[in-house]
Design a protein around this motif. Structure first.
Motif, PDB file in Angstrom:
ATOM      1  N   SER A 307       5.942  -5.437  -3.921  1.00 40.97           N
ATOM      2  CA  SER A 307       5.411  -5.037  -2.617  1.00 40.97           C
ATOM      3  C   SER A 307       4.169  -5.868  -2.354  1.00 40.97           C
ATOM      4  O   SER A 307       3.358  -6.081  -3.258  1.00 40.97           O
ATOM      5  CB  SER A 307       5.068  -3.546  -2.602  1.00 40.97           C
ATOM      6  N   ARG A 309       0.803  -6.686   0.269  1.00 44.05           N
ATOM      7  CA  ARG A 309      -0.043  -6.289   1.387  1.00 44.05           C
ATOM      8  C   ARG A 309      -1.056  -7.374   1.660  1.00 44.05           C
ATOM      9  O   ARG A 309      -1.755  -7.846   0.754  1.00 44.05           O
ATOM     10  CB  ARG A 309      -0.757  -4.969   1.093  1.00 44.05           C
ATOM     11  N   LEU A 311      -4.482  -8.453   3.655  1.00 40.40           N
ATOM     12  CA  LEU A 311      -5.661  -7.797   4.204  1.00 40.40           C
ATOM     13  C   LEU A 311      -6.606  -8.809   4.827  1.00 40.40           C
ATOM     14  O   LEU A 311      -6.798  -9.904   4.280  1.00 40.40           O
ATOM     15  CB  LEU A 311      -6.406  -7.025   3.102  1.00 40.40           C
ATOM     16  N   ASP A 315     -10.515  -5.112   7.528  1.00 34.66           N
ATOM     17  CA  ASP A 315      -9.703  -3.931   7.236  1.00 34.66           C
ATOM     18  C   ASP A 315     -10.521  -2.894   6.478  1.00 34.66           C
ATOM     19  O   ASP A 315     -11.361  -3.229   5.638  1.00 34.66           O
ATOM     20  CB  ASP A 315      -8.471  -4.309   6.409  1.00 34.66           C
ATOM     21  N   LEU A 326      -2.363  -0.608  -2.797  1.00 35.99           N
ATOM     22  CA  LEU A 326      -0.921  -0.362  -2.950  1.00 35.99           C
ATOM     23  C   LEU A 326      -0.733   0.643  -4.085  1.00 35.99           C
ATOM     24  O   LEU A 326      -0.595   0.259  -5.254  1.00 35.99           O
ATOM     25  CB  LEU A 326      -0.187  -1.669  -3.283  1.00 35.99           C
TER      26      LEU A 326
END
Length: 336
Positions: A307, A309, A311, A315, A326
């Protein structure tokens, strides 16, 4: 730090990668499955390279540019024609080191995926798989962590191939993780250079049966399909209690039991609804009688692989720890 042509596509990338088990009995160096224990790799451009370690299971990890994550990330940048010489690297791993659960494979995959994402994903998933296999030399572990689910893989020293499929939904694993390490080099050192033809045929047939059984959901076949003659009998003396666990686990609610990778972790495969407490009691007792203390954890296959993510500096959780950005998947610890 970077020029306009190689400016990162994002300010920070966090990747969560599943652990893996390899071999699964007879599928020596060819079968792998992703499991619900995770490692995190966190990358961001920096003025100077800094490595931050989060949590346990990271003993001896380098904090300078000799760090594996740094070296793998730089190989991605070089292949893509990018240049980010200084990185802020964060690493967290819930995967015990040198226990047969693919800790090095997950680190390599995490670094490849994170570095690729940081520069806008110029490399394909297959390119990352080829790079991971060349580094780890085990397509079963890295393939499982990259693709998720279960894979059948082969590598001829030049190119790796893998076929992925979902294992049966009801499949669960009781992982018995001993309190001692076993280096892959040591576990490979006890294997013979040659084996009898009948043993090779035994493993080819049982590996084929196992792959077909898992692909079609025939859990009733596993007790027979999980048998192996190429590596587990030779490694059993290195892991007290292993031979008994593999032999008797089906009498206590398991579909079968195997050595995870090169060990020393043992995996008892079970179907949802089986007698979890009875199986736990047996495994704990069998290992304790052999003088081995082990952590027991119920795990499930991870079907998703990494997975990612991305940023930006603005953020809200830009500064949060990797496992907060995560979190582990819901159900990392499963019950039957």
């Amino acid at each position: 730090m970077t020029d306009k042509a190689t400016r990162p596509a994002t300010d920070r990338v966090v990747v969560r990668v599943p652990a893996s088990t390899a071999n699964i009995g007879p599928g020596f160096d060819s079968l792998g499955m992703a499991l619900s224990i995770y490692a995190w790799v966190d990358l961001a451009p920096a003025e100077r390279t800094v490595v931050t370690l989060h949590g346990d299971h990271l003993e001896g990890v380098a904090r300078d540019k000799s760090n594996l994550i740094y070296e793998v990330a730089q190989s991605v940048f070089a292949r893509a024609g990018a240049r980010i010489p200084e990185l802020a690297i964060g690493i967290r791993s819930d995967i015990p080191l040198t226990r047969g659960l693919g800790s090095s494979a997950s680190a390599i995959v995490g670094a490849l995926v994170a570095a690729n994402a940081l520069i806008g994903e110029p490399l394909s998933q297959d390119e990352l798989f080829q790079m991971a296999t060349a580094l780890e030399r085990h397509p079963d572990n890295v393939g499982a962590s990259i693709y998720g689910g279960m894979i059948a893989a082969a590598w001829d020293g030049h190119r790796a191939e893998a076929v992925r499929f979902d294992p049966p939904e009801a499949l669960r694993f009781l992982a018995a993780i001993p309190d001692f390490e076993l280096a892959t080099k040591s576990a490979r050192g006890v294997l013979p250079q040659q084996v009898a033809r009948e043993d090779a045929v035994f493993n080819v047939t049982h590996s084929s049966l196992l792959t077909a059984a898992l692909a079609t959901g025939r859990l009733d076949v596993l007790r027979h399909a999980l048998r192996d003659k190429l590596h587990q009998p030779y490694r059993a003396p290195l892991i007290p209690g292993m031979e008994r666990v593999l032999r008797e686990a089906p009498e206590h609610g398991a579909l079968g039991a195997v050595l995870s990778g090169a060990g020393p972790t043992l995996l008892a495969l079970a179907e949802a609804g089986a007698d979890a407490e009875g199986l736990e009691s047996f495994v704990r007792e069998a290992l304790a009688e052999a003088g081995v203390q082990a952590e027991l954890r119920w795990l499930s296959p991870d079907l998703n692989g990494p997975s990612v993510r991305l940023l930006r500096a603005g953020d809200g959780d830009f500064g949060a720890a990797p496992d907060a950005v995560l979190p582990p998947r819901t159900g990392t610890e499963v019950r039957l």
